[in-house]
Design an enzyme around this catalytic site. Structure first.
Site, PDB file in Angstrom:
ATOM      1  N   ARG A 196      11.531  -6.045   4.779  1.00  0.00           N
ATOM      2  CA  ARG A 196      11.367  -4.475   4.683  1.00  0.00           C
ATOM      3  C   ARG A 196      12.270  -3.692   5.481  1.00  0.00           C
ATOM      4  NH1 ARG A 196       5.281  -2.031   5.552  1.00  0.00           N
ATOM      5  NH2 ARG A 196       5.022  -3.118   7.322  1.00  0.00           N
ATOM      6  N   LYS A 213       0.828  -1.278   0.089  1.00  0.00           N
ATOM      7  CA  LYS A 213      -0.039   0.043  -0.048  1.00  0.00           C
ATOM      8  C   LYS A 213       0.866   1.212  -0.157  1.00  0.00           C
ATOM      9  CE  LYS A 213      -1.943  -0.938   3.821  1.00  0.00           C
ATOM     10  NZ  LYS A 213      -1.290  -2.376   4.217  1.00  0.00           N
ATOM     11  N   ARG A 259      -9.298   1.233   8.365  1.00  0.00           N
ATOM     12  CA  ARG A 259      -8.934  -0.336   8.841  1.00  0.00           C
ATOM     13  C   ARG A 259      -9.829  -1.164   9.492  1.00  0.00           C
ATOM     14  NH1 ARG A 259      -3.037   0.587   8.839  1.00  0.00           N
ATOM     15  NH2 ARG A 259      -1.872  -1.389   8.753  1.00  0.00           N
ATOM     16  N   ARG A 291      11.327  -2.328  11.385  1.00  0.00           N
ATOM     17  CA  ARG A 291      10.463  -2.054  12.308  1.00  0.00           C
ATOM     18  C   ARG A 291      10.014  -3.136  13.290  1.00  0.00           C
ATOM     19  NH1 ARG A 291       5.576   0.097   8.669  1.00  0.00           N
ATOM     20  NH2 ARG A 291       4.385  -1.201  10.144  1.00  0.00           N
ATOM     21  N   ARG A 333      -0.472  -9.293  13.222  1.00  0.00           N
ATOM     22  CA  ARG A 333      -1.184  -8.291  12.243  1.00  0.00           C
ATOM     23  C   ARG A 333      -2.061  -8.881  11.195  1.00  0.00           C
ATOM     24  NH1 ARG A 333       3.985  -5.499  10.587  1.00  0.00           N
ATOM     25  NH2 ARG A 333       2.434  -3.804   9.590  1.00  0.00           N
TER      26      ARG A 333
HETATM   27  P1  ADP Z   1       1.438  -1.764   7.161  1.00  0.00           P
HETATM   28  O1  ADP Z   1       1.610  -0.745   6.102  1.00  0.00           O
HETATM   29  O2  ADP Z   1       2.831  -2.523   7.283  1.00  0.00           O
HETATM   30  O3  ADP Z   1       0.267  -2.287   7.331  1.00  0.00           O
HETATM   31  P2  ADP Z   1       1.214   0.552   8.988  1.00  0.00           P
HETATM   32  O4  ADP Z   1       2.302   1.528   8.905  1.00  0.00           O
HETATM   33  O5  ADP Z   1      -0.144   1.119   7.873  1.00  0.00           O
HETATM   34  O6  ADP Z   1       1.698  -0.848   8.617  1.00  0.00           O
HETATM   35  O7  ADP Z   1       0.609   0.703  10.328  1.00  0.00           O
HETATM   36  C1  ADP Z   1       1.565   0.315  11.439  1.00  0.00           C
HETATM   37  C2  ADP Z   1       0.403   0.262  12.797  1.00  0.00           C
HETATM   38  O8  ADP Z   1       0.004   1.200  13.218  1.00  0.00           O
HETATM   39  C3  ADP Z   1      -0.561  -0.946  12.749  1.00  0.00           C
HETATM   40  O9  ADP Z   1      -0.252  -2.363  12.914  1.00  0.00           O
HETATM   41  C4  ADP Z   1      -1.880  -0.225  13.723  1.00  0.00           C
HETATM   42  O10 ADP Z   1      -1.199  -0.523  15.159  1.00  0.00           O
HETATM   43  C5  ADP Z   1      -1.303   1.121  13.366  1.00  0.00           C
HETATM   44  N1  ADP Z   1      -2.267   1.855  12.582  1.00  0.00           N
HETATM   45  C6  ADP Z   1      -1.944   2.480  11.585  1.00  0.00           C
HETATM   46  N2  ADP Z   1      -3.217   2.838  10.897  1.00  0.00           N
HETATM   47  C7  ADP Z   1      -4.251   2.433  11.642  1.00  0.00           C
HETATM   48  C8  ADP Z   1      -5.493   2.779  11.591  1.00  0.00           C
HETATM   49  N3  ADP Z   1      -6.191   3.325  10.727  1.00  0.00           N
HETATM   50  N4  ADP Z   1      -6.220   2.059  12.760  1.00  0.00           N
HETATM   51  C9  ADP Z   1      -5.664   1.723  13.800  1.00  0.00           C
HETATM   52  N5  ADP Z   1      -4.437   1.407  13.676  1.00  0.00           N
HETATM   53  C10 ADP Z   1      -3.537   1.859  12.838  1.00  0.00           C
HETATM   54  P1  ADP Z   2       2.158  -1.839   3.138  1.00  0.00           P
HETATM   55  O1  ADP Z   2       2.377  -0.371   3.146  1.00  0.00           O
HETATM   56  O2  ADP Z   2       0.768  -2.485   2.556  1.00  0.00           O
HETATM   57  O3  ADP Z   2       2.568  -2.358   4.301  1.00  0.00           O
HETATM   58  P2  ADP Z   2       4.758  -1.681   1.728  1.00  0.00           P
HETATM   59  O4  ADP Z   2       4.515  -0.651   0.667  1.00  0.00           O
HETATM   60  O5  ADP Z   2       5.537  -1.232   2.910  1.00  0.00           O
HETATM   61  O6  ADP Z   2       3.410  -2.409   2.349  1.00  0.00           O
HETATM   62  O7  ADP Z   2       5.565  -2.637   1.214  1.00  0.00           O
HETATM   63  C1  ADP Z   2       6.076  -3.782   2.223  1.00  0.00           C
HETATM   64  C2  ADP Z   2       7.313  -4.597   1.870  1.00  0.00           C
HETATM   65  O8  ADP Z   2       7.284  -5.049   0.365  1.00  0.00           O
HETATM   66  C3  ADP Z   2       8.305  -3.293   1.583  1.00  0.00           C
HETATM   67  O9  ADP Z   2       9.509  -3.602   1.695  1.00  0.00           O
HETATM   68  C4  ADP Z   2       8.380  -2.734   0.078  1.00  0.00           C
HETATM   69  O10 ADP Z   2       9.687  -2.499  -0.510  1.00  0.00           O
HETATM   70  C5  ADP Z   2       7.943  -4.144  -0.537  1.00  0.00           C
HETATM   71  N1  ADP Z   2       7.110  -4.477  -1.777  1.00  0.00           N
HETATM   72  C6  ADP Z   2       6.025  -3.605  -1.984  1.00  0.00           C
HETATM   73  N2  ADP Z   2       5.622  -3.866  -2.968  1.00  0.00           N
HETATM   74  C7  ADP Z   2       6.108  -5.123  -3.717  1.00  0.00           C
HETATM   75  C8  ADP Z   2       5.998  -6.045  -4.758  1.00  0.00           C
HETATM   76  N3  ADP Z   2       5.072  -5.821  -5.561  1.00  0.00           N
HETATM   77  N4  ADP Z   2       6.944  -6.977  -4.822  1.00  0.00           N
HETATM   78  C9  ADP Z   2       7.842  -7.125  -3.854  1.00  0.00           C
HETATM   79  N5  ADP Z   2       8.059  -6.250  -2.764  1.00  0.00           N
HETATM   80  C10 ADP Z   2       7.194  -5.430  -2.517  1.00  0.00           C
END
Ligand code: ADP
Ligand code: ADP
Ligand code: ZN
Length: 214
Positions: free
Chosen positions: A127, A13, A88, A160, A171
């Site tokens: 990541r 995302k 979410r 992280r 998660r």
């Molecule tokens: P990822 O991109 O790997 O899904 P995020 O950076 O979006 O992780 O989120 C990291 C953490 O921040 C989540 O596991 C949650 O604890 C918190 N978080 C982020 N966005 C929300 C939301 N909209 N509602 C509740 N918790 C959130």
């Molecule tokens: P989210 O915001 O959904 O948690 P990220 O954009 O942070 O996800 O991506 C999670 C990890 O996977 C990062 O290390 C990113 O560089 C990698 N990644 C993202 N898209 C792809 C893809 N299409 N193929 C392989 N790795 C990816």
């Protein structure tokens, strides 16, 4: 253009949202980035959010919804935005719909990036994140130019805490329980678009651009 990104943790995302934001010249609004910035700066919100985040749990809706509703009311968001990591939960989605309706607005697209759980677990260990500017890398699929250093701001990259394998599994469970129902919600709203998130980063982006320009 008002977009929300859906998909499990690590689906891509953030990676895609940043590129969409740059191409369409709209702000990228990531609740995860906002919480991490608050933790780094030691704010009250950061103190409250940290415990949940470290455990792989969602931050409560009461701490999240108003933050986003205020953010999208700011001036730079008047022509649209890409929301990453919000909503979410169904109550968050309802709060967003309500806030938009009150202003006679609506979302244009909910883009669901589909990636099976097995791929996600493998991806997350690679990541690396910059706490300076929020940029995200992958050791194999999107490496920084210099090992361990952010291309954008030159700060150090970290794994992280919540990307460690135990927390990733938790998660994913939280995602399936609380976030996946949004797919149905936005499908019923008629704005759901699905893309295959197992393709490489550029292919996923091309698929998204086709949707947004289509
Ligand atoms: P990822 O991109 O790997 O899904 P995020 O950076 O979006 O992780 O989120 C990291 C953490 O921040 C989540 O596991 C949650 O604890 C918190 N978080 C982020 N966005 C929300 C939301 N909209 N509602 C509740 N918790 C959130
Ligand atoms: P989210 O915001 O959904 O948690 P990220 O954009 O942070 O996800 O991506 C999670 C990890 O996977 C990062 O290390 C990113 O560089 C990698 N990644 C993202 N898209 C792809 C893809 N299409 N193929 C392989 N790795 C990816
Ligand atoms: Zn950086």
């Amino acid at each position: 253009m008002k977009i929300v990104m859906l998909g499990g943790p690590g689906a891509g995302k953030g990676t895609q949202a940043k590129q969409i934001a740059a191409k369409f010249n709209i702000p990228h609004i990531s609740t995860g980035d906002i919480f991490r910035a608050n933790i780094k700066n030691g704010t009250e919100l950061g103190k409250k959010a940290k415990g949940y985040m470290d455990q792989g749990l969602l931050v409560p809706d009461e701490l999240t919804c108003d933050l986003v509703v205020d953010r999208i009311a700011q001036d730079d968001a008047k022509d649209g935005y890409v929301l990453d990591g919000f909503p979410r939960t169904i109550p968050q989605a309802e709060a967003l719909t309500k806030a938009l309706n009150a202003r006679g607005e609506a979302l244009d697209y909910a883009i669901d990036i589909e990636v099976p759980d097995e791929n996600i677990v493998k991806r997350m260990g690679g990541r690396r994140a910059c706490l300076g500017c929020g940029a995200t890398y992958h050791l194999m699929f999107n490496p920084p130019k210099k090992d361990g250093i952010c291309d954008v701001c030159g700060k150090e990259l970290i794994l992280r805490d919540d990307d460690k394998p135990e927390t990733v599994q938790k998660r994913l469970n939280v995602y399936h329980d609380q976030t996946q129902p949004l797919i149905q919600y936005y499908s019923e709203a008629g704005i759901l678009k699905e893309v295959d998130g197992t393709k490489d980063i550029n292919e996923v982006f091309d698929a998204i651009v086709l949707i947004l320009e289509g």
